[in-house]
Motif scaffolding. Structure first.
Motif, mmCIF file in Angstrom:
data_model
loop_
_atom_site.group_PDB
_atom_site.id
_atom_site.type_symbol
_atom_site.label_atom_id
_atom_site.label_comp_id
_atom_site.label_asym_id
_atom_site.label_seq_id
_atom_site.Cartn_x
_atom_site.Cartn_y
_atom_site.Cartn_z
ATOM 1 N N LEU A 1 1.096 -1.353 0.007
ATOM 2 C CA LEU A 1 -0.047 -0.161 0.180
ATOM 3 C C LEU A 1 1.028 1.459 0.065
ATOM 4 O O LEU A 1 1.956 1.358 1.271
ATOM 5 C CB LEU A 1 -1.026 0.011 1.142
ATOM 6 N N ASP A 2 0.649 2.216 -1.041
ATOM 7 C CA ASP A 2 0.977 2.882 -1.017
ATOM 8 C C ASP A 2 1.098 4.731 0.123
ATOM 9 O O ASP A 2 0.049 3.757 1.460
ATOM 10 C CB ASP A 2 0.761 4.459 -2.074
ATOM 11 N N GLN A 3 1.697 5.249 0.918
ATOM 12 C CA GLN A 3 1.496 6.022 2.266
ATOM 13 C C GLN A 3 -0.391 6.480 2.575
ATOM 14 O O GLN A 3 -0.751 6.068 3.288
ATOM 15 C CB GLN A 3 2.218 6.869 2.291
ATOM 16 N N ASN A 4 -0.643 6.746 0.867
ATOM 17 C CA ASN A 4 -1.952 7.777 1.060
ATOM 18 C C ASN A 4 -2.681 6.328 1.836
ATOM 19 O O ASN A 4 -3.939 6.676 1.921
ATOM 20 C CB ASN A 4 -2.340 8.277 0.090
ATOM 21 N N HIS A 5 -3.005 5.343 1.173
ATOM 22 C CA HIS A 5 -4.023 4.690 0.723
ATOM 23 C C HIS A 5 -3.655 3.498 2.592
ATOM 24 O O HIS A 5 -4.779 3.878 3.531
ATOM 25 C CB HIS A 5 -3.703 2.489 0.405
ATOM 26 N N TRP A 6 -2.627 4.129 3.300
ATOM 27 C CA TRP A 6 -2.361 3.299 5.453
ATOM 28 C C TRP A 6 -3.469 4.771 5.633
ATOM 29 O O TRP A 6 -3.308 4.666 6.667
ATOM 30 C CB TRP A 6 -1.020 3.546 5.338
ATOM 31 N N ILE A 7 -3.107 5.710 5.535
ATOM 32 C CA ILE A 7 -3.739 7.398 5.547
ATOM 33 C C ILE A 7 -5.191 7.124 6.069
ATOM 34 O O ILE A 7 -5.845 6.871 6.892
ATOM 35 C CB ILE A 7 -2.650 8.422 5.737
ATOM 36 N N HIS A 8 -5.471 7.357 4.625
ATOM 37 C CA HIS A 8 -6.341 6.579 4.631
ATOM 38 C C HIS A 8 -7.686 5.837 5.102
ATOM 39 O O HIS A 8 -8.721 5.588 5.942
ATOM 40 C CB HIS A 8 -6.958 6.638 3.430
ATOM 41 N N LEU A 9 -7.098 4.278 5.088
ATOM 42 C CA LEU A 9 -7.700 3.371 5.805
ATOM 43 C C LEU A 9 -7.560 3.266 7.433
ATOM 44 O O LEU A 9 -8.539 2.917 7.931
ATOM 45 C CB LEU A 9 -6.996 2.223 5.421
ATOM 46 N N SER B 1 7.391 -0.222 4.650
ATOM 47 C CA SER B 1 8.713 0.415 4.107
ATOM 48 C C SER B 1 9.625 1.097 4.817
ATOM 49 O O SER B 1 8.218 2.248 5.747
ATOM 50 C CB SER B 1 9.304 0.211 2.797
ATOM 51 N N ILE B 2 11.104 1.461 4.882
ATOM 52 C CA ILE B 2 11.167 1.856 5.531
ATOM 53 C C ILE B 2 10.640 3.512 5.391
ATOM 54 O O ILE B 2 10.372 4.297 6.165
ATOM 55 C CB ILE B 2 12.985 2.381 5.511
ATOM 56 N N PHE B 3 10.095 3.993 4.391
ATOM 57 C CA PHE B 3 9.187 5.033 3.218
ATOM 58 C C PHE B 3 8.080 5.014 4.245
ATOM 59 O O PHE B 3 8.054 6.644 4.706
ATOM 60 C CB PHE B 3 9.785 5.020 2.144
ATOM 61 N N HIS B 4 7.289 4.620 4.301
ATOM 62 C CA HIS B 4 6.647 4.790 5.327
ATOM 63 C C HIS B 4 6.846 4.959 6.792
ATOM 64 O O HIS B 4 5.833 5.556 7.068
ATOM 65 C CB HIS B 4 5.244 3.362 5.683
ATOM 66 N N ALA B 5 7.692 4.373 7.427
ATOM 67 C CA ALA B 5 8.233 4.606 8.996
ATOM 68 C C ALA B 5 8.395 6.552 8.619
ATOM 69 O O ALA B 5 8.043 6.844 10.106
ATOM 70 C CB ALA B 5 9.722 3.860 8.922
#
Length: 108
Positions: free
Chosen positions: A8-16, A52-56
């Motif tokens: 999941l892209d970060q924006n999907h994590w945020i919306h969910l 991923s590290i980018f999410h963190a």
């Protein structure tokens, strides 16, 4: 059956996460249904949602502490700790494998 890996892209994590904690501007209940399906798939080992590290890094840059903590909790629950190895860990191994048998094949 092998689990499905879902990135999941970060924006999907945020919306969910917003929908999970009922802090979304959306009133569409289908997101709650989707989250329940995701949780069920994860708990039944049918799907893996690695981060991923980018999410963190993006989560750490969230200035609102309570929002950041909710997002971390949601990601931890869904990802079950699965992480994608960074390119700095993968590339050297890939190069080692790629060139492991080439010294015997090089003509001098």
């Amino acid at each position: 059956m092998n689990p499905l890996f879902v990135y999941l892209d970060q924006n999907h994590w945020i919306h969910l996460s917003q929908d999970y904690y009922q802090r979304s501007k959306s009133t569409d209940e289908s997101y709650q249904e989707l989250i329940e399906k995701i949780r069920l798939a994860v708990n039944q080992n049918r799907a893996i949602f690695p981060v991923s590290i980018f999410h963190a890094v993006e989560m750490l840059l969230t200035s609102d502490i309570s929002r950041r903590e909710r997002l971390f909790q949601f990601v931890a629950e869904i990802s079950h700790g699965w992480i994608i190895a960074s390119q700095w860990n993968i590339v050297p191994l890939e190069l080692e494998i790629l060139f492991s048998g080439t010294s015997n094949r090089v003509n001098a």
